[in-house]
Design a protein around this motif. Structure first.
Motif, PDB file in Angstrom:
ATOM      1  N   GLY B 144       0.524  -1.097   0.407  1.00 38.19           N
ATOM      2  CA  GLY B 144       0.032   0.065   0.228  1.00 38.19           C
ATOM      3  C   GLY B 144       0.853   1.146   0.047  1.00 38.19           C
ATOM      4  N   ALA B 145       2.049   1.499   0.317  1.00 40.34           N
ATOM      5  CA  ALA B 145       2.759   2.544   1.265  1.00 40.34           C
ATOM      6  C   ALA B 145       2.963   2.593  -0.350  1.00 40.34           C
ATOM      7  CB  ALA B 145       3.552   2.678   1.888  1.00 40.34           C
ATOM      8  N   GLY B 146       3.839   1.078  -0.938  1.00 41.54           N
ATOM      9  CA  GLY B 146       4.567   1.609  -1.824  1.00 41.54           C
ATOM     10  C   GLY B 146       3.766   2.212  -3.427  1.00 41.54           C
ATOM     11  N   ILE B 147       2.403   1.740  -3.460  1.00 42.70           N
ATOM     12  CA  ILE B 147       1.618   2.212  -4.436  1.00 42.70           C
ATOM     13  C   ILE B 147       1.183   3.532  -4.664  1.00 42.70           C
ATOM     14  CG2 ILE B 147      -0.845   2.272  -5.114  1.00 42.70           C
ATOM     15  CD1 ILE B 147      -1.195  -0.741  -4.557  1.00 42.70           C
ATOM     16  N   VAL B 148       1.373   4.027  -3.231  1.00 37.58           N
ATOM     17  CA  VAL B 148       0.639   5.909  -2.972  1.00 37.58           C
ATOM     18  C   VAL B 148       2.379   6.581  -3.545  1.00 37.58           C
ATOM     19  CG1 VAL B 148       1.138   6.996  -1.344  1.00 37.58           C
ATOM     20  CG2 VAL B 148      -0.531   5.523  -1.293  1.00 37.58           C
ATOM     21  N   PHE B 149       3.539   5.995  -3.194  1.00 41.48           N
ATOM     22  CA  PHE B 149       4.483   6.766  -3.186  1.00 41.48           C
ATOM     23  C   PHE B 149       4.487   6.723  -4.892  1.00 41.48           C
ATOM     24  CE2 PHE B 149       6.457   6.942   0.871  1.00 41.48           C
ATOM     25  CZ  PHE B 149       6.649   8.711   0.603  1.00 41.48           C
ATOM     26  N   ARG B 150       4.348   5.555  -5.126  1.00 40.73           N
ATOM     27  CA  ARG B 150       4.567   5.649  -7.763  1.00 40.73           C
ATOM     28  C   ARG B 150       3.584   6.598  -7.655  1.00 40.73           C
ATOM     29  NH1 ARG B 150       4.678   0.076 -10.197  1.00 40.73           N
ATOM     30  NH2 ARG B 150       3.490   0.771 -11.788  1.00 40.73           N
ATOM     31  N   VAL B 152       1.383   8.600  -6.371  1.00 38.95           N
ATOM     32  CA  VAL B 152       1.391  10.409  -6.675  1.00 38.95           C
ATOM     33  C   VAL B 152       3.146  11.261  -6.760  1.00 38.95           C
ATOM     34  CG1 VAL B 152      -0.319   9.995  -4.764  1.00 38.95           C
ATOM     35  CG2 VAL B 152       2.211  10.682  -3.743  1.00 38.95           C
ATOM     36  N   THR B 153       3.635  10.371  -7.161  1.00 44.41           N
ATOM     37  CA  THR B 153       4.911  11.455  -7.515  1.00 44.41           C
ATOM     38  C   THR B 153       5.307  10.760  -9.199  1.00 44.41           C
ATOM     39  OG1 THR B 153       6.514   9.380  -7.109  1.00 44.41           O
ATOM     40  CG2 THR B 153       6.104  11.137  -5.219  1.00 44.41           C
ATOM     41  N   ASP B 154       4.415  10.427  -9.601  1.00 46.58           N
ATOM     42  CA  ASP B 154       4.234   9.769 -10.516  1.00 46.58           C
ATOM     43  C   ASP B 154       5.973   9.492 -10.883  1.00 46.58           C
ATOM     44  OD1 ASP B 154       2.221  11.813 -11.338  1.00 46.58           O
ATOM     45  OD2 ASP B 154       3.607  13.152 -12.020  1.00 46.58           O
ATOM     46  N   PRO B 304      -8.479   4.308 -16.807  1.00 47.99           N
ATOM     47  CA  PRO B 304      -8.696   3.647 -16.639  1.00 47.99           C
ATOM     48  C   PRO B 304      -6.985   3.118 -15.746  1.00 47.99           C
ATOM     49  CG  PRO B 304      -7.847   2.250 -18.368  1.00 47.99           C
ATOM     50  CD  PRO B 304      -8.198   3.361 -18.180  1.00 47.99           C
ATOM     51  N   PRO B 305      -7.007   2.849 -14.639  1.00 41.85           N
ATOM     52  CA  PRO B 305      -5.953   2.909 -13.379  1.00 41.85           C
ATOM     53  C   PRO B 305      -5.118   2.088 -14.182  1.00 41.85           C
ATOM     54  CG  PRO B 305      -7.478   1.800 -12.446  1.00 41.85           C
ATOM     55  CD  PRO B 305      -7.928   2.407 -13.646  1.00 41.85           C
ATOM     56  N   MET B 312      -7.642   4.846  -6.196  1.00 34.96           N
ATOM     57  CA  MET B 312      -8.045   6.116  -4.991  1.00 34.96           C
ATOM     58  C   MET B 312      -6.901   6.985  -5.470  1.00 34.96           C
ATOM     59  SD  MET B 312      -9.417   6.672  -2.281  1.00 34.96           S
ATOM     60  CE  MET B 312      -9.544   7.465  -0.952  1.00 34.96           C
ATOM     61  N   PRO B 313      -5.510   6.975  -5.536  1.00 34.16           N
ATOM     62  CA  PRO B 313      -4.629   7.804  -6.399  1.00 34.16           C
ATOM     63  C   PRO B 313      -4.845   7.981  -7.517  1.00 34.16           C
ATOM     64  CG  PRO B 313      -3.523   5.651  -5.696  1.00 34.16           C
ATOM     65  CD  PRO B 313      -4.900   5.516  -5.018  1.00 34.16           C
ATOM     66  N   HIS B 314      -5.083   7.600  -8.406  1.00 37.80           N
ATOM     67  CA  HIS B 314      -5.508   7.865  -9.759  1.00 37.80           C
ATOM     68  C   HIS B 314      -6.998   8.760  -9.756  1.00 37.80           C
ATOM     69  CE1 HIS B 314      -6.004   6.763 -14.122  1.00 37.80           C
ATOM     70  NE2 HIS B 314      -7.164   7.020 -13.946  1.00 37.80           N
TER      71      HIS B 314
END
Lengths: 71, 499
Positions: B144-150, B152-154, B304-305, B312-314
């Motif tokens: 989850g943490a990895g997904i979010v970082f990747r 939102v920082t493109d 689509p994401p 969610m971040p998408h």
């Protein structure tokens, strides 16, 4: 209400909860319309029972606490 | 500054603040095992509420929930359904376990079970089972943490780096602060994640569709199959009623038996604190609603994401929100991941030492705490390795772990509620339950009515426990009474003292 009665009612409530949110008890409520607060009916139905569960737990707690104080 | 840089700065600020809170909180408890594992039994309502709520709401709810709503529609309502059903028994179970813990000095779940059913192999078996169930759950938080970082920082902060940085912060405060750090960071993280969820969950449907109702009207016209139960499975086929219903029951059964949650009955100051935590829990549960709305908002969105768990971040990036808000979302999602991951890593190490090592090897208090800290690092590293290589969706990982946790239900309930249960009965039941769970996990096609393997395992477990117990010698009455009727036993003792 006595604490023991309240506890039994709470158990009955959660049995009913499981019944109306799983197959086959949920079938009559498994519909999209009418939308309630903008949510599909079935989503509202699930959320409603979550909220009711909170109220039930709170009432059970009140009954138990009153009995403990009374003693 | 580009957007991803602003986001990174906001997230760095959040991580720093979390670290400081954790380190500060950890300094206030005693340097002992009871301090490290149970915070000297001093958590009040505020800490206990957020420890319970934020620990339960993890990256699974924050990213996996919207992912399921987006790809599998109404199937996701199982998550909304099981929470309160699962926590209700805690109203009775929690205070009872907490009372026994205070009286007999327990800090883990296995100590309670092995106290009632004295057996070192039972203690070891429970420790292994707990750690085995924790690993996929920790993996899920790290992913989850990895997904979010990747996202939102493109891609400027890759998956492996995002997961590594956030969990290094967790590692530091868990190592130095123990459960007190877990508790007070969870208060902070819980507030952030709830605000972010409600804010974004209502903003996105209004921004894109003009309102929540308008959004569902359009989905109802275009994809009605997503809005009625049982929804779709991961392959996009209709899900089965058996799988939907038993996912609710399997998750509800295992809910309070998660060893890291169960252990928190020992951190609480008194019984009433635990009871009030249960009553307030539905307020936490309802925060799934805005989370799901974000997932549904993605259904009719043109782009689509890259995978459902990224929805969610998408959606947040697609709606052109200011970088500051994206950063706050990121902090919220990391909070969800870290507030669960920290409790899991802490519990895994505590359980491995208390239940796996200590029954066999004599250790001083200081040695125990040192070993726990070493194991926090080991568990973190193992889960991190698997998180980098695994490919399953977040919800699937959690449902798998639940199968194992369900097997803890028969021993715990027997320890606290059934005097006639015996040690051989519990051991045989556990073996049968774990065996059946693993068998149906691998042989999915053989499951009757598509029922969850955890439920099937728990049935075998209970049956064997009851039958073997009835065929073996009962425990001494006085011993069983301490666990099954602690109030009566204590009252009896007072009467004797007075007489």
């Amino acid at each position: 209400m006595r604490a023991r009665t309240a506890r039994r009612l709470a158990i009955a409530f959660f049995a009913l909860y499981a019944l109306v949110l799983t197959y086959p008890g949920v079938l009559p409520f498994n519909r999209i319309r009418p939308l309630v607060f903008g949510l599909p009916f079935i989503m509202f139905w699930v959320a409603l029972w979550v909220a009711l569960a909170g109220v039930t737990l709170w009432l059970t707690h009140l009954a138990a606490r009153r009995e403990r104080r009374g003693r | 500054m580009e957007r991803w840089q602003v986001v990174t700065v906001v997230v760095a600020g959040y991580l720093l603040l979390t670290l400081l809170i954790g380190l500060f909180a950890g300094r206030r408890v005693s340097a002992s095992v009871a301090g490290y594992v149970a915070a000297d039994r001093q958590f009040g309502l505020l800490a206990q509420y957020f420890v319970t709520g934020a620990m339960i709401f993890s990256a699974f709810a924050f990213l996996g929930g919207p992912g399921w709503a987006y790809a599998q529609g109404a199937a996701v309502f199982y998550i909304l359904s099981y929470g309160v059903l699962g926590i209700a028994p805690w109203y009775v179970l929690g205070p009872k376990a907490g009372r026994l813990g205070r009286r007999l000095g327990f800090v883990t779940q296995a100590q309670l079970v092995a106290g009632r059913f004295p057996s070192r192999s039972l203690s070891l078996l429970l420790a292994l089972l707990s750690v085995a169930a924790f690993v996929p759950y920790i993996m899920l938080q790290m992913s989850g943490a990895g997904i979010v970082f990747r996202a939102v920082t493109d891609g400027h902060v890759p998956f492996w780096l995002g997961a590594a940085v956030s969990y290094l912060v967790v590692l530091v405060y868990v190592l130095f602060g123990g459960v007190a750090a877990v508790g007070w960071t969870n208060v902070f993280q819980g507030i952030i994640m709830m605000s972010v969820a409600w804010g974004l969950g209502l903003y996105i449907p209004i921004h894109l569709y003009g309102g929540v109702g308008a959004m569902f009207e359009r989905i109802a016209d275009a994809r009605p199959e997503l809005l009625t139960l049982p929804g779709l499975n991961a392959g996009g086929e209709p899900w089965s009623w058996g799988a939907y219903s038993s996912a609710i029951l399997a998750s509800a059964l295992g809910f309070t038996l998660w060893p890291h949650l169960f252990m928190k009955s020992y951190t609480s100051r008194d019984d009433d604190t635990l009871r009030r935590t249960v009553i307030l829990f539905p307020t936490f549960q309802l925060f799934l609603i805005p989370i799901f709305l974000v997932g549904f908002a993605g259904v009719l969105y043109p782009s689509p994401p890259e995978a459902p768990d990224f929805i969610m971040p998408h959606m947040i990036l697609q709606t052109g929100l200011p970088a500051l808000v994206v950063g706050l979302f990121c902090a919220g999602a990391l909070s969800a991941s870290m507030s669960t991951g920290d409790a899991l890593m802490h519990a895994a190490a505590s359980i491995a030492v208390e239940d796996g090592v200590r029954p066999y090897v004599r250790l001083t208090d200081a040695q125990q705490r040192l070993l726990m800290r070493a194991l926090v690092v080991v568990v973190g590293a193992v889960a991190y390795y698997f998180a980098i290589v695994q490919k399953q969706t977040l919800v699937f990982l959690l449902l798998t772990a639940y199968g194992l946790v369900d097997q803890l239900a028969p021993p715990v309930y027997a320890a606290l509620f059934w005097k006639r249960a015996t040690t051989p009965g519990v051991l045989a039941g556990l073996a049968a339950g774990i065996g059946a769970d693993l068998f149906f996990f691998w042989q999915r096609d053989l499951r009757p009515f598509d029922l969850h393997e955890g439920i099937l395992g728990a049935l075998a477990n209970t049956l064997v426990l009851v039958v073997v117990s009835l065929f073996t010698a009962p425990q001494p009455e006085a011993h069983a009474t301490v666990y099954v009727e602690p109030e009566e036993e204590a009252a009896g003792a007072t009467v004797e003292a007075v007489a």
